[in-house]
Enzyme design. Sequence first.
Site, PDB file in Angstrom:
ATOM      1  N   HIS A 223       7.505 -23.016  73.788  1.00 64.06           N
ATOM      2  CA  HIS A 223       6.635 -22.246  73.335  1.00 64.06           C
ATOM      3  C   HIS A 223       5.797 -21.623  74.312  1.00 64.06           C
ATOM      4  O   HIS A 223       4.650 -20.970  74.203  1.00 64.06           O
ATOM      5  CB  HIS A 223       5.755 -23.265  72.328  1.00 64.06           C
ATOM      6  CG  HIS A 223       6.428 -23.746  71.273  1.00 64.06           C
ATOM      7  ND1 HIS A 223       7.078 -25.268  71.375  1.00 64.06           N
ATOM      8  CD2 HIS A 223       6.821 -23.559  70.238  1.00 64.06           C
ATOM      9  CE1 HIS A 223       7.758 -25.403  70.479  1.00 64.06           C
ATOM     10  NE2 HIS A 223       7.565 -24.481  69.564  1.00 64.06           N
ATOM     11  N   GLY A 410      -5.714 -20.073  67.691  1.00 68.27           N
ATOM     12  CA  GLY A 410      -6.382 -18.970  67.184  1.00 68.27           C
ATOM     13  C   GLY A 410      -5.831 -18.442  65.860  1.00 68.27           C
ATOM     14  O   GLY A 410      -6.444 -18.166  64.885  1.00 68.27           O
ATOM     15  N   ASP A 562     -10.455 -27.923  75.547  1.00 61.03           N
ATOM     16  CA  ASP A 562      -9.269 -28.125  74.476  1.00 61.03           C
ATOM     17  C   ASP A 562      -9.575 -27.140  73.389  1.00 61.03           C
ATOM     18  O   ASP A 562     -10.712 -26.923  72.620  1.00 61.03           O
ATOM     19  CB  ASP A 562      -9.443 -29.833  73.892  1.00 61.03           C
ATOM     20  CG  ASP A 562      -8.190 -29.973  72.877  1.00 61.03           C
ATOM     21  OD1 ASP A 562      -7.178 -29.875  73.185  1.00 61.03           O
ATOM     22  OD2 ASP A 562      -8.821 -29.723  71.573  1.00 61.03           O
ATOM     23  N   GLY A 564      -8.577 -27.190  70.012  1.00 63.18           N
ATOM     24  CA  GLY A 564      -9.094 -27.808  68.844  1.00 63.18           C
ATOM     25  C   GLY A 564     -10.549 -28.347  68.716  1.00 63.18           C
ATOM     26  O   GLY A 564     -11.089 -28.409  67.633  1.00 63.18           O
TER      27      GLY A 564
END
Length: 586
Positions: A223, A410, A562, A564
């Site tokens: 990824h 996002g 981070d 999150g």
Amino acid sequence: MTKTKKLINAPEDIIPQLIRGMVAAHPDMLCVEGGTGRAIVAVDGPRDGKVGVVVGGGSGHEPAFAGYVGRGLADAAAVGNIFASPSPEQILDAARASDGGAGVLFLYGNYTGDVMNFTMAAEELEAEGTRVRQVQVADDIASAPKDRRSERRGIAGDFFVFKIAGAAADLGEPLSRVEALARKANDATLSMGVALGACSLPQTGKPNFEIGDDEMEIGMGLHGEPGIRREKLATADQVTDELLGAILSEMQPDSGARVAVLVNGLGSTSLVELYIIFDRLKQVLDEKDIEIHYSWVGEYATSLEMAGASITLMKLDDELTRLLDHPCRTPALTVGAIEGATAGSARSMRKAAASSDATKTTQSPRKLQQGGVITPQIFRHMMGRAGDEIIAHRDWLSELDGVIGDGDHGVTMEIGWKAVQAALDNAPEDETIEGSCKRMAKAFLDAVGASSGPLYATAFLRAGAAVGDRLNLDAAALAAWLAAALQGVRDRGRAEPGDKTMIDAWVPAVQAAQKAAANGTEHDVINAARNGAETGMKATADLESRRGRSAKLGARSVGHIDPGAASTWVTLRAMASALEETLAET
């Protein structure tokens, strides 16, 4: 930063159009089943008495995963968004279409989002009476040392594990045996890759990471996750020696051993380069008297348009060789010849997919506490504002994620919050806060999958249940709502403070909210939560990641916020702003 170019229409239509195009191109092999439209099923694969093999993961890795759906291999694939796990409902569609009464095996890469979503789907299937087993492919030796193999991520090794499990199921092996053979293949398969250039998400049009013209990333994830180190670009032989050397060092094949080989391109690497890699690989294996039983060279597990390649070896014995050679026919892989099967002939009596309407939020009549300024209408306004701010900060959140993850946070959050906003727009005026939380949970989970889907869905469900006895929220109830949301995230994600996750923003937010609730107003509580989240978010820059994809980076994750934790702060800040404006108007 230069914008990238892609031949797409609208980014939001990519997955439906991908699926329609793929099924239309292979109507003799593939169809779509289930209400989500995300389950690609083999036309002549599932049948009564056979174990159903379900694979899946995020899109952008084509031909993985749906390209391996067909007779003799996978019965169905659940198709997620770009680089994001499919949701439990999408996985359930694939599983129900594959269920022939002998149980279902889930196969997927060892990523947090996939583990959460497939596990949630398995729990629901088991509650319905279907036996389910799961195997997480973990072949990437760069992502964790041998003694922590269970933490490794899955990359191109999916190719071999899927092939072995599909053959075992096609031969009529029982569920326990199909699972055992999949695990055996997983244990025998090792991979390592290199990236020369970045890919870009269709929604952002920006490279996921930056890499110099004369640099390469050894051990890059599928990824775009950074690898174990970055160094100057080397020759094809030098790169091959490094990747293959690491694999052989761990595999330790004896002289005379047999292996299957996959030289895999990541999206924009020419066959010229891949065959040059294979040429060197063959020289090395010949020198070590290691026999290549079968080899594949090409694009089998990509990363959009990333430049680079990976090498995968599976160490063979007679049993794995027999299963590897077993015939299969799929869009991406054909081995041997399939005999005696006609389209649709095997599916006469499979279970019909169960249906449910999880958006129903009907509650038994009960007396609800009405104290507090946050009415259900104001609550929904606060949630809508949270969605607005997440959407506005999409690119920033993705940029944060691109540094230490796969760059889609996002985008994923935007998809989830847009779904929440649409769901809340359809909420009855008299729906309770708990009812709206259930509605939000289903909307987010169905739209997103990934790791965010289960985490946010569990948070919304727990938070709503915590205030299920209330019509309005006062300061104490708002703090209780926040605390229950935090506990939901902790229970589902198993992360703790210091792991460099959203928990590091949620914990100080809830602690500050609970302190403010002792003597403060609802406004004081949400402002305190916002400030606590900001402090926690900023503190993540000093932490070394211990959870999720960025955990593979070790010390390289230090110095970066981070994503999150950042989205947690954006959410709580938006909620505080919306409440402040609403109170000012009254």
